[in-house]
Design a protein around this motif. Structure first.
Motif, PDB file in Angstrom:
ATOM      1  N   CYS A  32       5.960   0.383   0.615  1.00 50.65           N
ATOM      2  CA  CYS A  32       4.827  -0.708   0.367  1.00 50.65           C
ATOM      3  C   CYS A  32       4.215  -0.941  -0.958  1.00 50.65           C
ATOM      4  O   CYS A  32       4.017   0.095  -1.873  1.00 50.65           O
ATOM      5  CB  CYS A  32       3.588  -0.425   1.125  1.00 50.65           C
ATOM      6  N   HIS A  34       1.939  -2.047  -2.283  1.00 52.82           N
ATOM      7  CA  HIS A  34       0.698  -2.120  -2.778  1.00 52.82           C
ATOM      8  C   HIS A  34       0.197  -0.746  -3.193  1.00 52.82           C
ATOM      9  O   HIS A  34      -0.849  -0.403  -4.039  1.00 52.82           O
ATOM     10  CB  HIS A  34       0.059  -2.313  -1.484  1.00 52.82           C
ATOM     11  N   ARG A  35       1.078   0.450  -2.871  1.00 51.20           N
ATOM     12  CA  ARG A  35       0.790   1.732  -3.475  1.00 51.20           C
ATOM     13  C   ARG A  35      -0.387   2.198  -3.407  1.00 51.20           C
ATOM     14  O   ARG A  35      -0.850   2.913  -4.298  1.00 51.20           O
ATOM     15  CB  ARG A  35       1.455   1.801  -4.844  1.00 51.20           C
ATOM     16  N   CYS A  36      -1.118   2.232  -2.282  1.00 50.63           N
ATOM     17  CA  CYS A  36      -2.467   2.660  -2.353  1.00 50.63           C
ATOM     18  C   CYS A  36      -2.526   4.050  -2.290  1.00 50.63           C
ATOM     19  O   CYS A  36      -1.518   4.942  -2.061  1.00 50.63           O
ATOM     20  CB  CYS A  36      -2.979   2.262  -0.956  1.00 50.63           C
ATOM     21  N   PHE A  38      -4.395   6.557  -1.450  1.00 45.25           N
ATOM     22  CA  PHE A  38      -4.879   7.161  -0.015  1.00 45.25           C
ATOM     23  C   PHE A  38      -4.015   6.853   0.980  1.00 45.25           C
ATOM     24  O   PHE A  38      -4.193   7.348   2.063  1.00 45.25           O
ATOM     25  CB  PHE A  38      -6.151   6.841   0.150  1.00 45.25           C
ATOM     26  N   CYS A  39      -2.693   6.161   0.690  1.00 47.05           N
ATOM     27  CA  CYS A  39      -1.905   5.877   2.088  1.00 47.05           C
ATOM     28  C   CYS A  39      -1.522   6.942   2.701  1.00 47.05           C
ATOM     29  O   CYS A  39      -0.849   7.740   2.327  1.00 47.05           O
ATOM     30  CB  CYS A  39      -0.704   4.736   1.371  1.00 47.05           C
ATOM     31  N   TYR A  56       6.392   6.421  -4.706  1.00 49.77           N
ATOM     32  CA  TYR A  56       6.243   5.672  -3.427  1.00 49.77           C
ATOM     33  C   TYR A  56       5.962   3.925  -3.599  1.00 49.77           C
ATOM     34  O   TYR A  56       5.013   4.118  -4.278  1.00 49.77           O
ATOM     35  CB  TYR A  56       5.199   6.289  -2.358  1.00 49.77           C
ATOM     36  N   ALA A  89       2.708   0.466   9.412  1.00 45.96           N
ATOM     37  CA  ALA A  89       3.200   1.566   8.535  1.00 45.96           C
ATOM     38  C   ALA A  89       3.597   1.048   7.032  1.00 45.96           C
ATOM     39  O   ALA A  89       3.651   1.776   5.993  1.00 45.96           O
ATOM     40  CB  ALA A  89       4.560   1.909   8.896  1.00 45.96           C
ATOM     41  N   THR A  90       3.571  -0.324   6.816  1.00 45.77           N
ATOM     42  CA  THR A  90       3.720  -0.990   5.668  1.00 45.77           C
ATOM     43  C   THR A  90       2.971  -2.237   5.554  1.00 45.77           C
ATOM     44  O   THR A  90       2.675  -2.735   6.766  1.00 45.77           O
ATOM     45  CB  THR A  90       5.212  -1.253   5.534  1.00 45.77           C
ATOM     46  N   ASP A  91       2.578  -3.052   4.541  1.00 43.44           N
ATOM     47  CA  ASP A  91       1.792  -3.921   4.629  1.00 43.44           C
ATOM     48  C   ASP A  91       2.776  -5.442   5.025  1.00 43.44           C
ATOM     49  O   ASP A  91       3.605  -5.511   4.114  1.00 43.44           O
ATOM     50  CB  ASP A  91       1.144  -4.317   3.354  1.00 43.44           C
ATOM     51  N   ARG A 122      -3.471  -6.059   3.705  1.00 41.44           N
ATOM     52  CA  ARG A 122      -4.412  -6.293   2.786  1.00 41.44           C
ATOM     53  C   ARG A 122      -4.240  -7.334   1.874  1.00 41.44           C
ATOM     54  O   ARG A 122      -4.600  -7.524   0.691  1.00 41.44           O
ATOM     55  CB  ARG A 122      -4.422  -4.922   1.818  1.00 41.44           C
TER      56      ARG A 122
HETATM   57  S1  SF4 Z   1       0.652   0.710   3.873  1.00 42.52           S
HETATM   58 FE1  SF4 Z   1      -1.330  -0.281   3.672  1.00 42.52          FE
HETATM   59  S2  SF4 Z   1      -2.585   1.696   2.896  1.00 42.52           S
HETATM   60 FE2  SF4 Z   1      -0.307   2.089   2.414  1.00 42.52          FE
HETATM   61  S3  SF4 Z   1       0.165   1.291   0.689  1.00 42.52           S
HETATM   62 FE3  SF4 Z   1       0.432  -0.417   1.618  1.00 42.52          FE
HETATM   63  S4  SF4 Z   1      -1.617  -1.494   1.866  1.00 42.52           S
HETATM   64 FE4  SF4 Z   1      -1.736   0.346   1.053  1.00 42.52          FE
END
Ligand code: SF4
Length: 306
Positions: A32, A34-36, A38-39, A56, A89-91, A122
């Protein structure tokens, strides 16, 4: 920075999962962008011996055939038309979806079959697929969860570096609500001492209800190995004292003790109850009929069949 992407066809589209509030998931992409920080997927990556730290999300697998595989699976006589959650599991609306449109292709398959589905995202790009969400909602239960844990710009930048700003996500919630989509705001994860203070929660709840969110829910931060290191490192680079505080709070455990998390979640529940939804937001669309594998004749007459 754009992630490296590669195509790798899948053999199955639907994943059976346990220990979650749903049983079936679907992910058109793996990894993903988005690489949050806290993921929770970082922890799974660590267990699978794949990069869980800064690397990641810099490489994303695309499943180019996922919609055709999904169509075959939904057509099986054994398929009981259970709810499928897209994006656990991914966006599913990470940037690559803008050009590859695989999430959209999967939604088309759900709508054709009148299969209930949910989306967790998100990504404001979800509004591109409003037409399918509306049609899907007429045929089966459909819900969209838009994750907005905080409206604090500094905290968003540090912890959700690849995502759209919270204000854009709120605009997406409004667009969905205005179209009659059942849309919930997910305040997840709440970060202890950072986004779980009453004023912070209250801002999100009020903004979500004002946008027309039909519901809200919250979850606290979990720090499993894989997520823990990256989260603490990136937090510490921005705010060293916060790293020390959170490290102490999670010393020897991945989950907060109930005595810490329960009052926060109770506060969210009370605010949700006491904060009414915007009065002019339309009620969510209810399915008009119990779907059959082939759309019934009356649905065609009503123009509901694709
Ligand atoms: S799966 Fe969700 S929490 Fe994990 S990086 Fe992507 S958007 Fe963020």
């Amino acid at each position: 920075m754009r992630p490296e992407t590669f195509d790798q066809p899948c053999r199955s589209a639907l994943n059976h999962v346990t220990g979650m509030p749903f049983e079936w998931t679907l992910n058109p992409y793996m990894g993903c962008a988005h690489r949050c920080t806290f993921c929770y997927v970082r922890a799974f990556e660590r267990r699978a011996d794949r990069p869980s730290g800064d690397a990641y999300g810099r490489r994303v697998r695309i499943k180019p055939n996922i919609a055709e595989v999904l169509r075959r699976e939904l057509a099986r006589p054994s398929w009981a038309r259970e709810t499928v959650v897209v994006g656990a599991a991914t966006d599913p609306y990470q940037p690559i979806e803008g050009t590859r449109r695989l999430t959209r292709a999967c939604l088309e398959a759900f709508v054709e079959r009148g299969n209930p589905f949910g989306i967790i995202t998100r990504g404001p790009l979800v509004v591109r697929d409003l037409d399918l969400l509306v049609e899907g909602s007429r045929r089966a239960k459909v819900a969209v969860d838009v994750s907005i844990p905080t409206l604090d710009e500094a905290l968003w930048r540090v912890t959700e570096p690849g995502t759209a700003p919270p204000a854009q996500r709120l605009r997406a919630v409004r667009r969905l609500a205005d179209a009659g989509i059942r849309v919930r705001v997910a305040m997840a994860p709440l970060l202890p001492g950072l986004s779980d203070r009453r004023d912070s929660i209250e801002r999100v709840v009020r903004a979500a209800r004002d946008a027309g969110a039909t519901s809200l829910w919250a979850g606290m931060l979990h720090l499993q190995p894989g997520t823990r290191e990256h989260f603490l490192d990136t937090l510490g680079a921005a705010w060293p004292e916060e790293r020390a505080r959170i490290e102490a709070l999670y010393a020897g455990r991945a989950y907060l003790p109930k005595r810490v998390s329960a009052p926060v979640l109770a506060e969210v529940a009370a605010l949700r109850r006491d904060t009414p939804r915007r009065a002019d937001a339309p009620g969510p669309i209810e399915p008009l009929f119990a779907p059959d594998p082939e759309p019934p004749a009356f649905a065609r007459q009503l123009g509901l069949a694709l």
